[in-house]
Design a protein around this motif. Structure first.
Motif, PDB file in Angstrom:
ATOM      1  N   GLU A  38       0.845  -1.208   0.000  1.00 44.67           N
ATOM      2  CA  GLU A  38       0.000   0.000   0.000  1.00 44.67           C
ATOM      3  C   GLU A  38       0.877   1.254   0.000  1.00 44.67           C
ATOM      4  N   THR A  84      -1.462   3.412  -2.438  1.00 44.76           N
ATOM      5  CA  THR A  84      -2.896   3.096  -2.457  1.00 44.76           C
ATOM      6  C   THR A  84      -3.503   3.177  -1.055  1.00 44.76           C
ATOM      7  N   GLU A  85      -2.716   3.679  -0.105  1.00 48.38           N
ATOM      8  CA  GLU A  85      -3.212   3.735   1.282  1.00 48.38           C
ATOM      9  C   GLU A  85      -4.516   4.503   1.379  1.00 48.38           C
ATOM     10  N   SER A  86      -4.572   5.662   0.696  1.00 42.50           N
ATOM     11  CA  SER A  86      -5.764   6.494   0.829  1.00 42.50           C
ATOM     12  C   SER A  86      -6.998   5.824   0.226  1.00 42.50           C
TER      13      SER A  86
END
Lengths: 524, 293
Positions: free
Chosen positions: A390, A395-397
């Motif tokens: 992530e 892509t964490e958000s």
């Protein structure tokens, strides 16, 4: 002068950027620990039962050599990101538009890497001064004698490491995780060759051994023993006798010989420029392909020649299908598994199948257990993405705002990692099962649980794949490959560690991963 | 359906306050959050999307405090962050299927919706290409699709039109307007024309505080009688810039036609009907000058 000014600013910016990161502090702490290890007797250089009196020559040389060995491995991984950082931050695109030559850039990056490594060496040299004062086995401190091994042994080796890191970054094959793993084996092989044959003595091992052995021979003519470096030795292996050694006589030929490694490093840096593509996006693995001509105007939009698009206001959202909620673990496990395995080339699968087959079917125990061990090294780059994916792909958000993330996505990642371990190491597992080796089966299962747990914990906490790649490769090399007691987590050999211990470690690692991820979520 | 933001503040390291006692209440429709760079829009979006915790204050979704039950909001949330990444080896379908699984959606219905969404964002023909080969605008459209995956009741989009070409931008504005009927859409941007086209309410934010929350017409009213067209020699422009807020300039044969924001009519200027951009600039300047909202 302009050349030097540009060079200075390139190195300075890089150095400041790196030294202001936590990772640099961690490495400095590690360097300080090494100094303490020598002081506390956990790291000992000895010639059988002998060690040198702790004078400036002995302390400086031992510390310089130990730090050279350790930094030649750990330091490489610390500095192998100079070009990558320019790429990620897009500073590289700016640099690419300047008149700077490629050879200048790779040379500057080598010097920048060297500066960081030299800072670590400096910390260890300061530690050596402290060590000699603390040990107080000799009457006075001779700074020049103490520092000379750092200057002539450690620094040329650091130049080599700095240049190799740049070379690895410029070669597409070695740039990623594969390069991290390959470097470990290359380092181990070079160390072996240097120690075993005395050739390619870039770490300065034979220089020290020759000088120390000669001094010991003079003190004890009957001595025929060997030169050993022990880490975390048990007390019975401590040197029981001492001898006086006044250090290497740093003659001009020796210094010139050491400086040849610097020249070679410069050569490697220049060689790297041949492979450096100057941040050309078209040379990146994912270059933009032109869109297919069939990709016409969007539905609901008019094509060229029609009234201006701003005036169109047609229904586009109407026909969207309804969606039902059905939270479950299985779809995420499958998705995580797909994410792990997608993108691997066909030959990767072919070799995984081959290793599976050899470890299951080949009658010879040696070949079979070797293949079994390699089968669990083969997916190291697959596991190393766990927990770090992530952060790595930003892509964490998108993901961290999903519901019940800790209870669904994190276990799914782990399970997918276990599935990879069970599949790739399945040949060995089946073999143990067929031969009713229940202890082996238990150890194999513990290993299959342990590896993904280690990967997940490291990935979650560090946000990068490199630490796991390096640590796991080293662990695999010492454990499953060389069956070092306590480190063999595969259960392949009689020296294998109890599966209970690895299961316990697995639980701890999973708890660490859970809490690590928890701290990154605003609302766990 | 109600979203209440009550005295929300956010302080980052170094005592840097990104938001200060921000209050706002909204219902179904498109709320355009407008403000200059660094105003605190993205911080507010991250707090609403449960990515970041507010230092003080509460966010209440349909009567539930988000701090206590974040999943109540997450289950109905669609979020398009300002910056996000994708998994380069997956194609658009696989990536959206992955996110559908993470969001806890039924696989069969999610697959149908993904097909629809890819058509909607004009990526149906590129659906099988690895995301790593997508352009910035295409990735942005994948982001839009993922935000709509779970048919969200609260859709938060942060600078959604950045990277889109004009055609796609218009298309996306239309889409937002259509989606807003039965849900709350929060559109954060500094592109005034996006707000002009899609927003049913406007919230103006500056330096972490709410400057104004009003209907677009009310915002326009603020600038009514304060926008002027003034034809001046080009050589005088620099001097006039020191004295007036100038929102536009066009060079013509008779001189430069300035669009000036001023409380009273400059000598020889003609009144103009204000645009949203005029109103935005006027309110922002008034706020900075310490004027009342």
């Amino acid at each position: 002068m302009k050349f030097l000014r540009v060079l200075y600013h390139l190195i300075r910016a890089d150095f400041l950027e790196r030294t202001r990161r936590y990772s640099f502090l961690l490495v400095l702490a590690f360097a300080a620990y090494v100094a303490y290890g020598v002081f506390a007797g956990e790291i000992v250089v000895r010639l059988d039962e002998y060690r040198g009196v702790y004078n400036s020559a002995w302390v400086g040389s031992v510390m310089a050599w130990v730090s050279t060995v350790i930094l030649s491995l750990a330091g490489f991984y610390v500095v192998k990101n100079a070009i990558l950082r320019d790429q990620v931050t897009r500073v590289g695109l700016v640099l690419a538009t300047t008149p700077m030559r490629k050879s200048f850039y790779t040379l500057a990056k080598t010097l920048s890497n060297f500066t960081v490594l030299a800072a670590m060496v400096a910390v260890l040299a300061a530690g050596a001064v402290g060590l000699e004062l603390a040990r107080a086995e000799h009457s006075h401190l001779e700074i020049a004698t103490l520092v000379a091994p750092f200057a002539w042994l450690a620094l040329p080796a650091m130049f080599m490491i700095a240049a190799l890191a740049v070379l690895f970054e410029t070669l597409p094959v070695l740039r990623g995780g594969a390069g991290n793993v390959i470097y470990f084996f290359a380092w181990a092989a070079c160390l072996g060759i240097s120690v075993g044959t005395g050739s390619a003595d870039w770490l300065g091992f034979n220089l020290l051994r020759g000088s120390m052995s000669a001094a010991l021979k003079a003190a004890d003519p009957t001595h025929e023993g060997e030169f050993l470096l022990n880490l975390n030795i048990n007390p019975s292996l401590h040197a029981s006798q001492t001898f006086l050694w006044n250090g290497v006589d740093w003659t001009i030929p020796i210094i010139v010989h050491r400086l040849l490694w610097v020249v070679m490093a410069a050569g490697i840096a220049l060689l790297s420029s041949l492979f450096f593509h100057r941040f050309d996006p078209a040379r990146e693995p994912w270059r933009l392909k032109p869109l297919a001509p069939s990709l016409g105007p969007a539905e609901g939009l008019e094509s060229v020649g029609s009234p201006p698009v701003a005036q169109t206001w047609v229904s586009t959202a109407g026909p969207l299908s309804p969606v039902k909620r059905k939270p479950g673990l299985r779809p995420i496990v499958f998705s995580e598994l797909l994410l792990m395995l997608k993108g691997q080339p066909l030959w990767w699968y072919a070799i995984a199948v081959l290793l599976f087959a050899i470890s299951l079917l080949v009658p010879g125990l040696g070949v079979r257990s070797g293949a079994a061990a390699i089968a669990w090294l083969w997916p190291v780059l697959v596991w190393s993405q766990m927990g770090a994916r992530e952060a790595r792909n930003a892509t964490e958000s998108l993901i961290f705002c999903s519901e019940s993330l800790l209870n669904r996505q994190l276990p799914a990642v782990w399970m997918a990692g276990v599935v990879v371990a069970l599949l790739t190491g399945g040949g060995m597992g089946l073999n143990l099962l067929f031969s009713r080796d229940w202890r082996g089966v238990a150890a194999w299962i513990a290993g299959a649980f342990f590896i993904p747990s280690l990967a997940l914990a490291f990935g979650v906490w560090t946000g990068t794949s490199k630490p796991f790649e390096v640590l796991y490769t080293a662990l695999w090399y010492l454990g499953p490959m060389h069956h070092t007691a306590g480190l063999d987590f595969t259960g392949a050999a009689p020296t294998a560690t109890s599966p209970i211990m690895y299961l316990a470690v697995t639980v701890v690692l999973l708890a660490l991963a859970y809490f690590g991820r928890r701290t990154k979520l605003a609302y766990p | 359906m109600r979203l209440v933001i009550d005295k929300v503040s956010k302080c980052y390291e170094g005592n840097a306050w990104a938001l200060k006692d921000f209050c706002l209440e909204t219902g179904p429709g498109v709320l355009g959050l407008l403000g200059p760079n660094g105003a605190g829009k993205t911080t507010l979006m991250n707090i609403l999307a449960t990515i970041t915790r507010a230092t003080t204050g509460t966010v209440v979704w349909n009567g539930t405090d988000v701090k206590r039950k974040p999943d109540a909001l997450r289950a109905v949330l669609g979020y398009l962050p300002q910056e996000f990444g994708v998994y380069p080896h997956l194609n658009a379908v696989e990536f959206l299927e992955y996110l559908a699984a993470v969001k806890g959606l039924d696989a069969t219905s999610a697959r149908r919706r993904i097909d629809d969404l890819l058509k909607l964002v004009n990526l149906a023909d590129a659906r099988k290409r690895p995301l790593g080969s997508y352009s910035g605008g295409m990735k942005q459209r994948v982001g839009i699709a993922q935000a709509l995956l779970n048919d969200p009741q609260l859709l938060i989009v942060d600078e959604p039109t950045a990277g889109l070409d004009p055609e796609e931008r218009v298309r996306f504005r239309n889409l937002l307007a259509e989606l807003s009927g039965e849900r709350i859409v929060i559109l954060s941007t500094h592109i005034v024309s996006d707000i002009e086209a899609a927003a049913t309410e406007v919230a103006l934010i500056s330096q972490g505080t709410l400057v104004m929350h009003a209907l677009p017409e009310e915002l326009l009213c603020k600038a009514e009688g304060r926008v002027w067209e003034w034809v001046v020699p080009t050589s005088e422009i620099n001097a006039l810039k020191q004295r007036y807020q100038i929102s536009g300039a066009v060079r013509r044969a008779d001189g430069t036609h300035l669009r000036v924001l001023a409380e009273s009519c400059p000598n020889g200027a003609q009144p103009l009907a204000p645009t949203m951009e005029d109103a935005y600039l006027y309110c922002l300047c008034s706020h900075r000058a310490g004027g009342a909202r």
